[in-house]
Design a protein around this motif. Sequence first.
Motif, mmCIF file in Angstrom:
data_model
loop_
_atom_site.group_PDB
_atom_site.id
_atom_site.type_symbol
_atom_site.label_atom_id
_atom_site.label_comp_id
_atom_site.label_asym_id
_atom_site.label_seq_id
_atom_site.Cartn_x
_atom_site.Cartn_y
_atom_site.Cartn_z
ATOM 1 N N ASP A 1 -11.422 32.133 40.866
ATOM 2 C CA ASP A 1 -11.837 32.495 39.514
ATOM 3 C C ASP A 1 -11.566 33.963 39.229
ATOM 4 O O ASP A 1 -10.968 34.696 40.037
ATOM 5 N N PHE A 2 -12.008 34.393 38.092
ATOM 6 C CA PHE A 2 -11.766 35.731 37.584
ATOM 7 C C PHE A 2 -12.208 36.772 38.606
ATOM 8 O O PHE A 2 -13.294 36.681 39.162
ATOM 9 N N GLY A 3 -11.324 37.707 38.848
ATOM 10 C CA GLY A 3 -11.647 38.784 39.767
ATOM 11 C C GLY A 3 -11.102 38.589 41.159
ATOM 12 O O GLY A 3 -11.103 39.516 41.961
ATOM 13 N N SER A 4 -10.591 37.392 41.455
ATOM 14 C CA SER A 4 -10.037 37.150 42.787
ATOM 15 C C SER A 4 -8.514 37.220 42.718
ATOM 16 O O SER A 4 -7.925 37.065 41.648
ATOM 17 N N PRO A 5 -7.878 37.395 43.859
ATOM 18 C CA PRO A 5 -6.399 37.408 43.849
ATOM 19 C C PRO A 5 -5.808 36.067 43.474
ATOM 20 O O PRO A 5 -4.614 35.972 43.196
ATOM 21 N N VAL B 1 -19.481 38.398 33.932
ATOM 22 C CA VAL B 1 -19.657 37.744 32.636
ATOM 23 C C VAL B 1 -18.291 37.879 31.972
ATOM 24 O O VAL B 1 -17.871 38.983 31.599
ATOM 25 N N HIS B 2 -17.626 36.776 31.881
ATOM 26 C CA HIS B 2 -16.209 36.843 31.527
ATOM 27 C C HIS B 2 -15.890 35.780 30.493
ATOM 28 O O HIS B 2 -16.206 34.600 30.664
ATOM 29 N N ASN B 3 -15.307 36.201 29.418
ATOM 30 C CA ASN B 3 -14.833 35.250 28.409
ATOM 31 C C ASN B 3 -13.740 35.906 27.596
ATOM 32 O O ASN B 3 -13.939 36.991 27.051
ATOM 33 N N TYR C 1 -13.550 44.235 25.685
ATOM 34 C CA TYR C 1 -14.786 44.974 25.932
ATOM 35 C C TYR C 1 -15.119 44.855 27.416
ATOM 36 O O TYR C 1 -15.257 43.757 27.946
ATOM 37 N N ARG C 2 -15.245 46.021 28.070
ATOM 38 C CA ARG C 2 -15.521 46.014 29.509
ATOM 39 C C ARG C 2 -16.766 46.815 29.822
ATOM 40 O O ARG C 2 -17.068 47.807 29.144
ATOM 41 N N GLY C 3 -17.424 46.375 30.850
ATOM 42 C CA GLY C 3 -18.610 47.092 31.303
ATOM 43 C C GLY C 3 -19.127 46.462 32.573
ATOM 44 O O GLY C 3 -18.390 45.743 33.275
ATOM 45 N N SER C 4 -20.364 46.707 32.872
ATOM 46 C CA SER C 4 -20.947 46.117 34.079
ATOM 47 C C SER C 4 -22.446 45.991 33.909
ATOM 48 O O SER C 4 -23.069 46.656 33.067
ATOM 49 N N ILE C 5 -22.983 45.143 34.708
ATOM 50 C CA ILE C 5 -24.448 45.004 34.793
ATOM 51 C C ILE C 5 -24.801 45.148 36.262
ATOM 52 O O ILE C 5 -24.196 44.498 37.124
ATOM 53 N N ARG C 6 -25.734 46.015 36.512
ATOM 54 C CA ARG C 6 -26.150 46.194 37.894
ATOM 55 C C ARG C 6 -27.421 45.424 38.116
ATOM 56 O O ARG C 6 -28.359 45.495 37.311
ATOM 57 N N ILE C 7 -27.465 44.729 39.219
ATOM 58 C CA ILE C 7 -28.691 44.059 39.620
ATOM 59 C C ILE C 7 -29.116 44.665 40.945
ATOM 60 O O ILE C 7 -28.354 44.701 41.910
ATOM 61 N N ARG C 8 -30.333 45.144 40.925
ATOM 62 C CA ARG C 8 -30.839 45.883 42.091
ATOM 63 C C ARG C 8 -32.146 45.275 42.487
ATOM 64 O O ARG C 8 -32.945 44.873 41.642
ATOM 65 N N ALA D 1 -26.031 44.105 43.559
ATOM 66 C CA ALA D 1 -24.673 43.646 43.265
ATOM 67 C C ALA D 1 -24.289 44.089 41.868
ATOM 68 O O ALA D 1 -25.156 44.334 41.014
ATOM 69 N N GLN D 2 -23.006 44.191 41.670
ATOM 70 C CA GLN D 2 -22.493 44.556 40.341
ATOM 71 C C GLN D 2 -21.936 43.308 39.672
ATOM 72 O O GLN D 2 -21.181 42.550 40.291
ATOM 73 N N ILE D 3 -22.311 43.140 38.420
ATOM 74 C CA ILE D 3 -21.763 42.055 37.594
ATOM 75 C C ILE D 3 -20.755 42.685 36.650
ATOM 76 O O ILE D 3 -21.124 43.514 35.803
ATOM 77 N N ASP D 4 -19.487 42.317 36.839
ATOM 78 C CA ASP D 4 -18.460 42.867 35.962
ATOM 79 C C ASP D 4 -18.507 42.142 34.616
ATOM 80 O O ASP D 4 -18.641 40.920 34.561
ATOM 81 N N VAL D 5 -18.401 42.915 33.551
ATOM 82 C CA VAL D 5 -18.401 42.321 32.211
ATOM 83 C C VAL D 5 -17.034 42.545 31.597
ATOM 84 O O VAL D 5 -16.553 43.684 31.524
ATOM 85 N N PHE D 6 -16.402 41.465 31.188
ATOM 86 C CA PHE D 6 -15.119 41.562 30.489
ATOM 87 C C PHE D 6 -15.121 40.523 29.383
ATOM 88 O O PHE D 6 -15.162 39.327 29.630
ATOM 89 N N LEU D 7 -15.106 41.009 28.171
ATOM 90 C CA LEU D 7 -15.108 40.131 27.002
ATOM 91 C C LEU D 7 -13.903 40.466 26.129
ATOM 92 O O LEU D 7 -13.545 41.632 25.967
ATOM 93 N N ARG D 8 -13.306 39.432 25.621
ATOM 94 C CA ARG D 8 -12.179 39.623 24.709
ATOM 95 C C ARG D 8 -12.507 38.905 23.414
ATOM 96 O O ARG D 8 -12.772 37.693 23.420
ATOM 97 N N VAL D 9 -12.519 39.656 22.353
ATOM 98 C CA VAL D 9 -12.790 39.083 21.036
ATOM 99 C C VAL D 9 -11.461 38.863 20.334
ATOM 100 O O VAL D 9 -10.665 39.805 20.192
#
Lengths: 650, 363
Positions: free
Chosen positions: A465-469, B34-36, B109-116, B133-141
């Motif tokens: 999925d997204f983020g993997s090679p 979080v990717h869409n 739109y890119r960013g991140s969400i940190r969960i600690r 862990a870091q949650i990468d956020v990538f959204l495309r409108v």
Amino acid sequence: MQSSCSCMVYNIVNKLHTMDGKFTYWKTAGKITVATGIFALVTLIGVSTIGVFSTQALAGGSGAATSTVKVLNTPPRFNAAPREVVVSATTTPTVNGSVVVWSADAYDSSSNNIYLLICKTGGAPTATTSAQPSCAGGISNQLAVTSGTPPAPIYPATAIVYATSSPIIDNVNETIQWYAFVCDDVVGLPKCSKTTDPLVQGTPGAPEASPLVINHPHTFSSLTNDGPKDPGQLITFTASSTEVTHQDTINGPDLATLFLCKAADFTGTNCGSGGTWASSTSAVQTNPVASWTFPIPTLDGTTTTYPYIVDSRGAQAIGPQQGTASTFTVNNVAPTIVPGTISLVDQYASTSMKLVVEKGETPNFKLSFQVSDYNSCTTAAGTPQASSTIITLYRSGYPDASCNGLSDGQQNYNSCYSSGDKTASWNVVCAPDPTYMSDSCTGPSDMTVGWSCTFPLWYTTDPTDFGSPWASEQMKVNITPMDHAGATSSNLKLTGSEMNILSALGLTANTFSFGGWEPGQGNTTIGVDDQGATSSLLAIEATGNASLDANISGTDMCTTPGSCSGSPTDTIPASAEHYATSTIAYASGVSLASTTPKFFDFNILKSTSTSTPNTGTLYWGITVPATITVSGDYKGQNAIDAVINSSATW
Amino acid sequence: MQRRAIFFIAGALLSWLMQTNVALAGFGITPPYVHNETLRPGSDFTQEIIIVRSDPTDDLNAELTINTPGFESWISSDRGLKFLLPKGESQVRLKIAVHVPDNAKLGDYRGSIRIRTSGTGEQGSGISLVLGAQIDVFLRVRDQIFDFEVRRVELFDAEEGHKVLWLNYPGKMTFAMQLENTGNVPAAPYKIRFETYDITGRQLLETSENTNSIKEILPFASQRVEAYLPTFLPTGSYRVKYNVMKEKDSSAQVGELTLSIFPRGTIAGYKPYGFEGLSLPDKLTLILPVVTVSLAIVTPVLGRKKRRARRARREASESATPSRGGMGVTSSTARMRSQAPSAPSVRRSAASSGGDVVNLKKR
């Protein structure tokens, strides 16, 4: 009388003279001549008349003569035309070798026994005292004769008399003329009807009259087929059959039709209640064929058919193959997977599949599909047709040949799982699943059945999925169902399912020591204490299926964590801690950030071993600020966040 | 010297006490994003993330820090920013919702969400280690995207059709599809087309298309939908080549399935076609007579009403204005005019300031 006659004559002559004045010719001499002639004529007539009367008088009268004659035995006679009881005609011929029965309505004026005799020729038969008559020419000329006690109707009554033949076999002719006679057996003077009797061959032109029409049946010697065939294929049976004795030509040649019955119950025109496999679509003179396409599904194995041939005039064939069981074989074909029916999900029934056990196996992944078999989902014995299934699971960019389940050593728990690999362990359970698509095996006419395989996957499974090679790939399967006979097929299918990344890390060491330092002192080398021994190291494992970097941060340290005063006398700032992936000079290490995590390019590669996850080591060092004046238990909190490695190297 | 000794002892104590208290557990999230890439202004999307703990022997506090500059307001969590990871639960589900404002600009739109995480109890000695862990956020409108995937299909057994008088009711084939909307607008197949062959797949016997409207699926959702197709084939087994058409000239999926048609009344719970399954000509043979009869009844009634209304209006106008200058309209003349088959039409000119314009031509 005579004088009266003379006067008459004279009157006549005289009249002739007087009536016609022209008759001057009539002179005396002429008159006498005429008179004489007329007298003679009258006399002749008179004598004759007297003679007749005299005869009659003699007869009836007393004193006449009596004569007698005896009429001897007369033969019986036909009251109605003799006939074939079962009509033998061009449209309804008699099958060669059949028994024929004739009948005749006859009488005998002397009420004698009546025999019906049927001969091949019209010569006068010979009646016999108290016995059956015989044909002219002897027994070889005889077709049939009344046997047993013949009827003897009391005259004028009539009786139906029968004559039954032996099987009539004529391998040369298509027609046999017959002649019927009725005979008695009177002692001493038996008689037969005349050869000239107009009814001797029956009613002329009637179908039940002579001749017999003989139908020569086909001889059915053998049956072959071009099998074995698969379900869905055409199988053709060819009969070896011809009219061996004589090829009939009346009303055209005899054409044969082949029937392949499911039971030995041919009715003469069709197969009986057992059913029909097939029959000829067109009748032929020799070697008829019949074919049919095995329906899908058809159980594999050998099946029996009962073949019959009947010709176009209803004569069943003779010969060793007629009605004798013959077998044909339906091939066993390999089961396949129905396209569009494959489902690969995790325990949450999601196609976006998740690993949820770090450093371990996540259970209850499920691969479901429909197995289709042209031989049916069941066997003749009622057991499942598809008996087992080998599956492989891999990401679609991995070579198909490297994970096809055909050889050992393919399974690596990363990019390939194979239930057929005997050198590897993968706890797969595959079985028919009637709940999948509500598809249970309902019987021989059903060709599909649902199957499901449940299995675990290790935390090392490559993500797609997204983020993997391998984000452009998806999960792929190779399903190899095997049937009861060992036939298999390979079915490579994209599932449309993705394997998600599990971004996870774990710690193996629970302590690391900074060593003992006075204020103003500390590690000159990160990870080495004041004794020169390696210490203060932290091993971090990649416990998911991802290559990891890290965000690292920490809090200030003080004796009251969470409420540090910030005073340099009693608070050691987080920045006093340095870390690195090797034992380097303290000053070269990365200063621990506070609050906002600092990205650290850790590059812990994705774990590939199920037993030994990949690790990264962080060495730590600290310098206690010289401004610290308060001794005590300094506490703080360091946070290490897993970050997916954005590098292409995993 | 004494002072040095005190510091040494304190230092030793300090170092001893600076033991790491380790959670001794692993921590992970899946998926870590979080990717869409198919959002559109005004759309909503939810990403479910499972938080995994390998050794949940203690409660843990979890805290989210959203770092999505420029679009922080789009992101929310169903558990809020701080929540508990209870002991004993190795998996905790977290839903991150994304709402794209109606006026959002198209783009990435890119960013991140940190969960600690952190322990809930009193901190032990030394340095405590916490994992996150870091949650990468990538959204495309983007603009409207119409797309879907066919995940699975299923073709159910059918019953053969039947005839009622002159009406041919076909059998009803039910074709179920598990569809996933991968676009950002509601989506459904354009059409489902079947080519039905004999069981060997060699002879084409009939073609058919769905008779019902297939339910649309919301963006990013996955749902099972059904299509109904008619068949006039008799009892038997067949092969169906199906085509799930995405649009008029593109297919989402094609494939082959087997179809079994059974005698009428064989399948429990089977719902055959009603009126909707009839062919158009058959439907017209029912509709047209009804429409015709209805018109035949309604039209005279309406006509009579109109005439009455017209007469009433005329009488009312006559009684209000008995004569017009120069026109000499009498009531009898008005009656005559009303009976004329083509009365002059009255058009109001757009530029007129009043008064009607009479169309002299029709006179």
